[in-house]
Design a protein around this motif. Structure first.
Motif, PDB file in Angstrom:
ATOM      1  N   GLY A   9       0.818  -1.206   0.000  1.00  0.00           N
ATOM      2  CA  GLY A   9       0.000   0.000   0.000  1.00  0.00           C
ATOM      3  C   GLY A   9       0.852   1.256   0.000  1.00  0.00           C
ATOM      4  O   GLY A   9       2.070   1.197   0.155  1.00  0.00           O
ATOM      5  N   GLY A  10       0.200   2.392  -0.203  1.00  0.00           N
ATOM      6  CA  GLY A  10       0.915   3.657  -0.196  1.00  0.00           C
ATOM      7  C   GLY A  10       0.089   4.768  -0.784  1.00  0.00           C
ATOM      8  O   GLY A  10      -1.126   4.638  -0.957  1.00  0.00           O
ATOM      9  N   LEU A  11       0.779   5.865  -1.085  1.00  0.00           N
ATOM     10  CA  LEU A  11       0.146   7.058  -1.656  1.00  0.00           C
ATOM     11  C   LEU A  11       0.474   7.126  -3.144  1.00  0.00           C
ATOM     12  O   LEU A  11       1.647   7.008  -3.533  1.00  0.00           O
ATOM     13  CB  LEU A  11       0.645   8.302  -0.939  1.00  0.00           C
ATOM     14  N   VAL A  12      -0.544   7.327  -3.958  1.00  0.00           N
ATOM     15  CA  VAL A  12      -0.349   7.401  -5.404  1.00  0.00           C
ATOM     16  C   VAL A  12      -1.295   8.449  -5.973  1.00  0.00           C
ATOM     17  O   VAL A  12      -2.365   8.691  -5.410  1.00  0.00           O
ATOM     18  CB  VAL A  12      -0.583   6.017  -6.059  1.00  0.00           C
ATOM     19  N   GLN A  13      -0.895   9.063  -7.065  1.00  0.00           N
ATOM     20  CA  GLN A  13      -1.758  10.051  -7.716  1.00  0.00           C
ATOM     21  C   GLN A  13      -2.834   9.339  -8.550  1.00  0.00           C
ATOM     22  O   GLN A  13      -2.627   8.206  -9.016  1.00  0.00           O
ATOM     23  CB  GLN A  13      -0.946  10.970  -8.610  1.00  0.00           C
ATOM     24  N   ALA A  14      -3.932  10.012  -8.741  1.00  0.00           N
ATOM     25  CA  ALA A  14      -4.996   9.482  -9.592  1.00  0.00           C
ATOM     26  C   ALA A  14      -4.437   9.136 -10.968  1.00  0.00           C
ATOM     27  O   ALA A  14      -3.635   9.889 -11.523  1.00  0.00           O
ATOM     28  CB  ALA A  14      -6.128  10.487  -9.714  1.00  0.00           C
ATOM     29  N   GLY A  15      -4.858   7.994 -11.486  1.00  0.00           N
ATOM     30  CA  GLY A  15      -4.353   7.503 -12.756  1.00  0.00           C
ATOM     31  C   GLY A  15      -3.149   6.591 -12.628  1.00  0.00           C
ATOM     32  O   GLY A  15      -2.753   5.942 -13.606  1.00  0.00           O
ATOM     33  N   GLY A  16      -2.577   6.543 -11.443  1.00  0.00           N
ATOM     34  CA  GLY A  16      -1.403   5.724 -11.213  1.00  0.00           C
ATOM     35  C   GLY A  16      -1.740   4.274 -10.898  1.00  0.00           C
ATOM     36  O   GLY A  16      -2.907   3.861 -10.965  1.00  0.00           O
ATOM     37  N   SER A  17      -0.705   3.519 -10.557  1.00  0.00           N
ATOM     38  CA  SER A  17      -0.845   2.087 -10.296  1.00  0.00           C
ATOM     39  C   SER A  17      -0.147   1.692  -9.003  1.00  0.00           C
ATOM     40  O   SER A  17       0.815   2.342  -8.578  1.00  0.00           O
ATOM     41  CB  SER A  17      -0.234   1.268 -11.447  1.00  0.00           C
ATOM     42  N   LEU A  18      -0.660   0.636  -8.405  1.00  0.00           N
ATOM     43  CA  LEU A  18      -0.036   0.007  -7.247  1.00  0.00           C
ATOM     44  C   LEU A  18      -0.255  -1.495  -7.356  1.00  0.00           C
ATOM     45  O   LEU A  18      -1.260  -1.929  -7.932  1.00  0.00           O
ATOM     46  CB  LEU A  18      -0.659   0.491  -5.940  1.00  0.00           C
ATOM     47  N   ARG A  19       0.653  -2.270  -6.786  1.00  0.00           N
ATOM     48  CA  ARG A  19       0.442  -3.709  -6.682  1.00  0.00           C
ATOM     49  C   ARG A  19       0.511  -4.113  -5.214  1.00  0.00           C
ATOM     50  O   ARG A  19       1.532  -3.910  -4.566  1.00  0.00           O
ATOM     51  CB  ARG A  19       1.461  -4.508  -7.486  1.00  0.00           C
ATOM     52  N   LEU A  20      -0.584  -4.665  -4.735  1.00  0.00           N
ATOM     53  CA  LEU A  20      -0.625  -5.185  -3.385  1.00  0.00           C
ATOM     54  C   LEU A  20      -0.241  -6.664  -3.377  1.00  0.00           C
ATOM     55  O   LEU A  20      -0.527  -7.379  -4.331  1.00  0.00           O
ATOM     56  CB  LEU A  20      -2.030  -5.032  -2.790  1.00  0.00           C
ATOM     57  N   GLY A 114      -6.234 -10.715   6.823  1.00  0.00           N
ATOM     58  CA  GLY A 114      -4.997 -10.020   7.118  1.00  0.00           C
ATOM     59  C   GLY A 114      -5.272  -8.766   7.926  1.00  0.00           C
ATOM     60  O   GLY A 114      -6.420  -8.442   8.239  1.00  0.00           O
ATOM     61  N   GLN A 115      -4.197  -8.012   8.217  1.00  0.00           N
ATOM     62  CA  GLN A 115      -4.326  -6.820   9.062  1.00  0.00           C
ATOM     63  C   GLN A 115      -4.638  -5.566   8.248  1.00  0.00           C
ATOM     64  O   GLN A 115      -4.991  -4.546   8.819  1.00  0.00           O
ATOM     65  CB  GLN A 115      -3.035  -6.607   9.865  1.00  0.00           C
ATOM     66  N   GLY A 116      -4.492  -5.643   6.945  1.00  0.00           N
ATOM     67  CA  GLY A 116      -4.822  -4.531   6.069  1.00  0.00           C
ATOM     68  C   GLY A 116      -3.632  -3.674   5.697  1.00  0.00           C
ATOM     69  O   GLY A 116      -2.644  -3.599   6.424  1.00  0.00           O
ATOM     70  N   THR A 117      -3.743  -3.023   4.538  1.00  0.00           N
ATOM     71  CA  THR A 117      -2.728  -2.080   4.084  1.00  0.00           C
ATOM     72  C   THR A 117      -3.436  -0.878   3.473  1.00  0.00           C
ATOM     73  O   THR A 117      -4.406  -1.021   2.726  1.00  0.00           O
ATOM     74  CB  THR A 117      -1.765  -2.741   3.070  1.00  0.00           C
ATOM     75  N   GLN A 118      -2.961   0.323   3.822  1.00  0.00           N
ATOM     76  CA  GLN A 118      -3.622   1.556   3.411  1.00  0.00           C
ATOM     77  C   GLN A 118      -3.235   1.930   1.982  1.00  0.00           C
ATOM     78  O   GLN A 118      -2.049   1.964   1.636  1.00  0.00           O
ATOM     79  CB  GLN A 118      -3.263   2.702   4.355  1.00  0.00           C
ATOM     80  N   VAL A 119      -4.239   2.232   1.184  1.00  0.00           N
ATOM     81  CA  VAL A 119      -4.037   2.773  -0.162  1.00  0.00           C
ATOM     82  C   VAL A 119      -4.705   4.140  -0.207  1.00  0.00           C
ATOM     83  O   VAL A 119      -5.890   4.263   0.109  1.00  0.00           O
ATOM     84  CB  VAL A 119      -4.637   1.853  -1.236  1.00  0.00           C
ATOM     85  N   THR A 120      -3.935   5.157  -0.573  1.00  0.00           N
ATOM     86  CA  THR A 120      -4.462   6.513  -0.671  1.00  0.00           C
ATOM     87  C   THR A 120      -4.197   7.040  -2.066  1.00  0.00           C
ATOM     88  O   THR A 120      -3.055   7.044  -2.530  1.00  0.00           O
ATOM     89  CB  THR A 120      -3.819   7.444   0.365  1.00  0.00           C
ATOM     90  N   VAL A 121      -5.255   7.468  -2.743  1.00  0.00           N
ATOM     91  CA  VAL A 121      -5.154   7.992  -4.103  1.00  0.00           C
ATOM     92  C   VAL A 121      -5.489   9.473  -4.058  1.00  0.00           C
ATOM     93  O   VAL A 121      -6.606   9.856  -3.709  1.00  0.00           O
ATOM     94  CB  VAL A 121      -6.099   7.251  -5.061  1.00  0.00           C
ATOM     95  N   SER A 122      -4.527  10.295  -4.422  1.00  0.00           N
ATOM     96  CA  SER A 122      -4.738  11.748  -4.393  1.00  0.00           C
ATOM     97  C   SER A 122      -5.243  12.240  -5.747  1.00  0.00           C
ATOM     98  O   SER A 122      -4.893  11.698  -6.788  1.00  0.00           O
ATOM     99  CB  SER A 122      -3.436  12.461  -4.031  1.00  0.00           C
ATOM    100  N   SER A 123      -6.045  13.290  -5.691  1.00  0.00           N
ATOM    101  CA  SER A 123      -6.624  13.817  -6.938  1.00  0.00           C
ATOM    102  C   SER A 123      -5.741  14.887  -7.549  1.00  0.00           C
ATOM    103  O   SER A 123      -4.767  15.325  -6.961  1.00  0.00           O
ATOM    104  CB  SER A 123      -8.009  14.391  -6.658  1.00  0.00           C
TER     105      SER A 123
END
Length: 123
Positions: A9-20, A114-123
């Motif tokens: 998880g983490g912080l990403v801008q709108a339109g971006g990608s992440l892999r959990l 699981g305990q969870g992982t935070q994903v934050t998508v900024s606009s």
């Protein structure tokens, strides 16, 4: 008892990608479907995607179809959620879950979370 640990998880801008990733240990891993859920404060935990042991059966929430992809590497006992074209409304804590069956195409018979992982998508 199956144990699940999420990461990625983490912080990403709108339109971006992440892999959990979800590392699976203990129990008989092949007995379970593996799923991803997400939750925002004050709301219920929502289904995102699930995959069976062989990987040939997947289900997705309508809100993520075409953007997210669930996969598993049984040799590494790891489940992944590739998230593309992220939107601010995808912001949530993402949870991995092991479950035994599908009912109406949705996970049921949960064995572990699981305990969870935070994903934050900024606009």
């Amino acid at each position: 008892q199956v144990q699940l640990v999420e990461s990625g998880g983490g912080l990403v801008q709108a339109g971006g990608s992440l892999r959990l990733s979800c590392a699976v240990s203990g129990g008989t891993v092949s007995s379970y479907f593996m799923a991803w859920f997400r939750q925002t404060p004050g709301k219920e935990r929502d289904f995102v995607a699930t995959i069976n042991w062989t990987g040939d059966t997947t289900r997705y929430a309508d809100s993520v179809k075409g953007r997210f992809a669930i996969s598993r590497d049984n040799a590494k006992n790891t489940v992944y959620l590739q998230m593309n074209s992220l939107k601010p409304e995808d912001t949530a804590v993402y949870y991995c879950a092991a479950h035994r069956i599908l009912i109406g195409g949705r996970p049921a018979g949960f064995a572990s979370w699981g305990q969870g992982t935070q994903v934050t998508v900024s606009s």
